[in-house]
Structure formats: C-alpha cells, structure tokens
Design a protein around this motif. Structure first.
Motif, PDB file in Angstrom:
ATOM      1  N   MET A   1       0.790  -0.694  -0.033  1.00 29.64           N
ATOM      2  CA  MET A   1       0.141  -0.077   0.163  1.00 29.64           C
ATOM      3  C   MET A   1       0.805   0.680   0.209  1.00 29.64           C
ATOM      4  N   SER A   2       0.565   2.135  -1.303  1.00 29.13           N
ATOM      5  CA  SER A   2       1.635   3.303  -1.246  1.00 29.13           C
ATOM      6  C   SER A   2       1.234   4.443  -0.146  1.00 29.13           C
ATOM      7  N   GLU A   3       2.011   5.173   0.696  1.00 27.03           N
ATOM      8  CA  GLU A   3       1.589   6.304   1.455  1.00 27.03           C
ATOM      9  C   GLU A   3       2.630   7.490   0.181  1.00 27.03           C
ATOM     10  N   TYR A   4       2.592   8.535   0.880  1.00 29.15           N
ATOM     11  CA  TYR A   4       2.578  10.143   0.768  1.00 29.15           C
ATOM     12  C   TYR A   4       2.961  11.141   0.571  1.00 29.15           C
ATOM     13  N   LEU A   5       3.868  11.966   0.241  1.00 29.84           N
ATOM     14  CA  LEU A   5       5.123  12.684   0.666  1.00 29.84           C
ATOM     15  C   LEU A   5       4.660  13.462   0.106  1.00 29.84           C
ATOM     16  N   GLU A   6       4.475  15.321   0.600  1.00 30.26           N
ATOM     17  CA  GLU A   6       4.575  16.415  -0.206  1.00 30.26           C
ATOM     18  C   GLU A   6       5.891  17.280  -0.103  1.00 30.26           C
ATOM     19  N   THR A   7       6.473  16.912  -1.341  1.00 28.15           N
ATOM     20  CA  THR A   7       7.744  17.609  -1.555  1.00 28.15           C
ATOM     21  C   THR A   7       7.806  19.526  -1.076  1.00 28.15           C
ATOM     22  N   PRO A   8       8.781  20.089  -1.028  1.00 27.90           N
ATOM     23  CA  PRO A   8       8.720  21.485  -0.995  1.00 27.90           C
ATOM     24  C   PRO A   8       8.071  22.255  -1.968  1.00 27.90           C
ATOM     25  N   ALA A   9       8.620  21.390  -3.447  1.00 27.14           N
ATOM     26  CA  ALA A   9       7.697  21.857  -4.776  1.00 27.14           C
ATOM     27  C   ALA A   9       6.355  22.201  -4.951  1.00 27.14           C
ATOM     28  N   GLY A  10       5.433  20.707  -3.494  1.00 28.55           N
ATOM     29  CA  GLY A  10       4.117  21.093  -3.962  1.00 28.55           C
ATOM     30  C   GLY A  10       3.630  19.342  -4.367  1.00 28.55           C
ATOM     31  N   ARG A  11       4.943  18.536  -5.120  1.00 28.31           N
ATOM     32  CA  ARG A  11       4.587  17.770  -5.566  1.00 28.31           C
ATOM     33  C   ARG A  11       4.204  16.468  -4.597  1.00 28.31           C
ATOM     34  N   ARG A  12       3.254  15.840  -4.956  1.00 23.65           N
ATOM     35  CA  ARG A  12       3.092  14.400  -3.638  1.00 23.65           C
ATOM     36  C   ARG A  12       3.562  13.223  -4.640  1.00 23.65           C
ATOM     37  N   ILE A  13       4.201  12.623  -4.191  1.00 28.28           N
ATOM     38  CA  ILE A  13       5.515  11.509  -4.230  1.00 28.28           C
ATOM     39  C   ILE A  13       5.173   9.563  -4.028  1.00 28.28           C
ATOM     40  N   ALA A  14       4.100   9.259  -4.187  1.00 28.47           N
ATOM     41  CA  ALA A  14       3.128   8.049  -3.732  1.00 28.47           C
ATOM     42  C   ALA A  14       5.278   7.029  -3.573  1.00 28.47           C
ATOM     43  N   PHE A  15       5.643   6.712  -2.726  1.00 34.06           N
ATOM     44  CA  PHE A  15       6.217   5.296  -1.689  1.00 34.06           C
ATOM     45  C   PHE A  15       5.970   4.458  -1.266  1.00 34.06           C
ATOM     46  N   GLN A  16       6.489   3.937  -1.190  1.00 36.82           N
ATOM     47  CA  GLN A  16       6.923   2.438  -0.441  1.00 36.82           C
ATOM     48  C   GLN A  16       7.645   1.928  -0.002  1.00 36.82           C
ATOM     49  N   ARG A  17       7.589   1.607   1.575  1.00 34.50           N
ATOM     50  CA  ARG A  17       8.774   1.224   2.637  1.00 34.50           C
ATOM     51  C   ARG A  17       8.702   0.481   3.370  1.00 34.50           C
ATOM     52  N   SER A  18       9.902  -0.735   3.679  1.00 36.68           N
ATOM     53  CA  SER A  18       9.839  -1.494   4.555  1.00 36.68           C
ATOM     54  C   SER A  18      11.600  -1.346   5.569  1.00 36.68           C
ATOM     55  N   ASN A  19      10.964  -1.099   6.726  1.00 36.20           N
ATOM     56  CA  ASN A  19      11.377  -1.284   7.811  1.00 36.20           C
ATOM     57  C   ASN A  19      12.826  -2.601   7.876  1.00 36.20           C
ATOM     58  N   GLY A  20      14.025  -2.250   7.928  1.00 36.27           N
ATOM     59  CA  GLY A  20      14.706  -3.458   8.457  1.00 36.27           C
ATOM     60  C   GLY A  20      16.018  -2.641   9.089  1.00 36.27           C
TER      61      GLY A  20
ATOM     62  N   ALA B   1      15.803  -2.157   5.010  1.00 29.62           N
ATOM     63  CA  ALA B   1      15.774  -1.470   4.982  1.00 29.62           C
ATOM     64  C   ALA B   1      15.243  -1.057   3.249  1.00 29.62           C
ATOM     65  N   PHE B   2      14.253  -0.753   2.892  1.00 25.97           N
ATOM     66  CA  PHE B   2      14.419  -1.148   1.655  1.00 25.97           C
ATOM     67  C   PHE B   2      13.021   0.422   1.410  1.00 25.97           C
ATOM     68  N   LEU B   3      13.057   1.267   0.571  1.00 25.91           N
ATOM     69  CA  LEU B   3      12.443   2.418  -0.077  1.00 25.91           C
ATOM     70  C   LEU B   3      12.328   2.056  -1.518  1.00 25.91           C
ATOM     71  N   ARG B   4      11.045   2.365  -1.932  1.00 22.12           N
ATOM     72  CA  ARG B   4      10.748   3.043  -3.346  1.00 22.12           C
ATOM     73  C   ARG B   4       9.815   3.465  -3.455  1.00 22.12           C
ATOM     74  N   PHE B   5       9.972   4.248  -4.843  1.00 25.66           N
ATOM     75  CA  PHE B   5       9.091   6.020  -4.883  1.00 25.66           C
ATOM     76  C   PHE B   5       8.390   5.701  -6.137  1.00 25.66           C
ATOM     77  N   ASP B   6       7.318   6.329  -6.595  1.00 21.82           N
ATOM     78  CA  ASP B   6       7.355   7.295  -8.148  1.00 21.82           C
ATOM     79  C   ASP B   6       7.926   8.591  -8.152  1.00 21.82           C
ATOM     80  N   TYR B   7       8.157   9.240  -8.767  1.00 26.86           N
ATOM     81  CA  TYR B   7       8.985  10.402  -9.237  1.00 26.86           C
ATOM     82  C   TYR B   7       7.579  10.979  -9.678  1.00 26.86           C
TER      83      TYR B   7
END
Length: 246
Positions: free
Chosen positions: A1-20, A53-59
C-alpha cells in the motif's frame, strides 16, 4: 500500500518502504516507469528476506505520484529523489538506479555524498536526454522540437508514444554528469546487458572511464536486454548490492 510525501515544490510523491537494518536500499526507477516494475518488486522481496530497510517511489508524473509526465524534467525528478531520501531514510543508503534512475543516482551522489553508502546501476543512462535523444534526432526532428516544444517517439514498451519536450532537453543540459568531474568515493557496481537496445554498452564503459573512485566495477552480461529482469539478472542485482554492503 502506497504512502505519500509532499515535497517543498508541492509535488505529492507516492512511496512504499519496509523497515530493516541499515544501510538501507533505495530503488530509483527509469524513464516513464514506476515502482510496481519487476526489478522494484523483486528488490522489495529481496530486502525483506535480508531484513534490510528498503524504499521505492514514483517520481512526479510517474505511477501514483502527482503531476503530468510531459511537464516533468530531470531537475524535478532529481529533486523528488533527493527529498524522498532526505525525508524518509536514515543514514547512508545504497542507491540502486535503473536506466534514468542511474543518472538520478549519480546526481544524488554528487549532491549528497554523505548519504550514499554505495551505488548499483542497471543499464545506467547518464545524460540520455543529450547523448541519446538530442544526438539521435534528425535535423527535421530538432526543428520540430524547437518550433513546437514537443515531439512524439514510438515506444516498444507501450502503445502510446513517448512525448519528448523541449523543456526536458533544455533542463537535462543543466544536470549533465559526463561533462564534468564525477567523484564516487564509495563502492560502485555497474551492470549492463550487451543486447540492450536502449542504452548502448559503450555508455557503461564510458561511465566507468569517466568516474573517479577506488572501488568501481562494471559487469557486462552477454545477451541481457534493457529490462535486465531475467532470474539470472535479478540475482546479479542482489549479489551486487550484497557486494557493496560487504
């Protein structure tokens, strides 16, 4: 399930990460690809098996992130990657960059060397807007691009054509890495298929020659194509990350 991060430029970036455990691994995808691709999904499973730990995201303009692909450019996608890494990871990371993601990984490494534990590139395409698109355009195509601001190219990966914009080309020139010194003071493993129709193998050799560092190696895989997603190629990616971490 994707989460979202807002960048300083106002872009909403979808990402998925797992702890490790760290150093974590960050996957940087290619031009017009997203984080559901074969390599990204395989790495997600690989990291989980390794308790890494792993992180992937969509530009922006890709996948589930906000924005229009056609309005995007290297500067935007580099900023997306930089902000995601700074906001969502702790300490040095191993960057795994595929195709355009290889170029972005090099930009991140240049800007944030203290946050890079190592680098694995897969068919890296540094400066592809210039040495690929622009260099390969005919005079007529260049005139069309300059006059109209865009040109359409056929894609073997989709029914829809690639739309290449003048903005993409001009912005790319502000982010070239092959025209100035490139110091990579950490382990680097570059992977390249000899049957890659999108990124010529000699680009990998030129990057190897151009980059400065004490631990940089290039592996050429005979017969591998640009997808680099066969079981053998995927295993080699995991092996290369392990080599960097070791």
């Amino acid at each position: 399930m994707s989460e979202y991060l807002e960048t300083p430029a106002g872009r909403r970036i979808a990402f998925q990460r797992s702890n490790g455990r760290g150093p974590g691994v960050v996957f940087l995808g290619g031009f017009k690809s997203d984080m559901t691709g074969t390599k990204a999904a395989w790495l997600h499973d690989w990291a989980r098996q390794q308790n890494r730990a792993f992180l992937r995201f969509d530009y922006s303009g890709h996948g589930d992130s906000s924005g229009s692909f056609e309005e995007g450019c290297m500067g935007d996608w580099f900023e997306d990657a930089r902000h995601v890494i700074e906001a969502l990871t702790d300490g040095p990371q191993v960057l795994v960059g595929s195709s355009m993601g290889g170029w972005i990984a090099l930009l991140v490494a240049r800007a944030l060397p203290q946050r890079v534990a190592g680098l694995v590139t897969i068919a890296a395409a540094p400066d592809f807007t210039e040495q690929g698109f622009w260099a390969g355009f005919s005079d007529a195509q260049r005139q069309t691009l300059t006059r109209t601001g865009r040109i359409e190219l056929p894609s073997e990966y989709s029914d829809k054509p690639y739309v290449i914009t003048r903005h993409l080309i001009e912005d790319g020139r502000r982010h070239l890495v092959m025209t100035q010194p490139l110091h990579l003071p950490f382990p680097v493993r570059m992977l390249q298929g000899t049957a890659d129709a999108d990124v010529p193998a000699d680009w990998a050799v030129r990057l190897l020659d151009h980059a400065a560092g004490d631990d940089i190696r290039l592996t050429l895989v005979k017969g591998a194509d640009h997808r680099f997603s066969s079981p053998e190629c995927l295993a080699l990616i995991g092996q290369s990350i392990g080599d960097v971490l070791a």
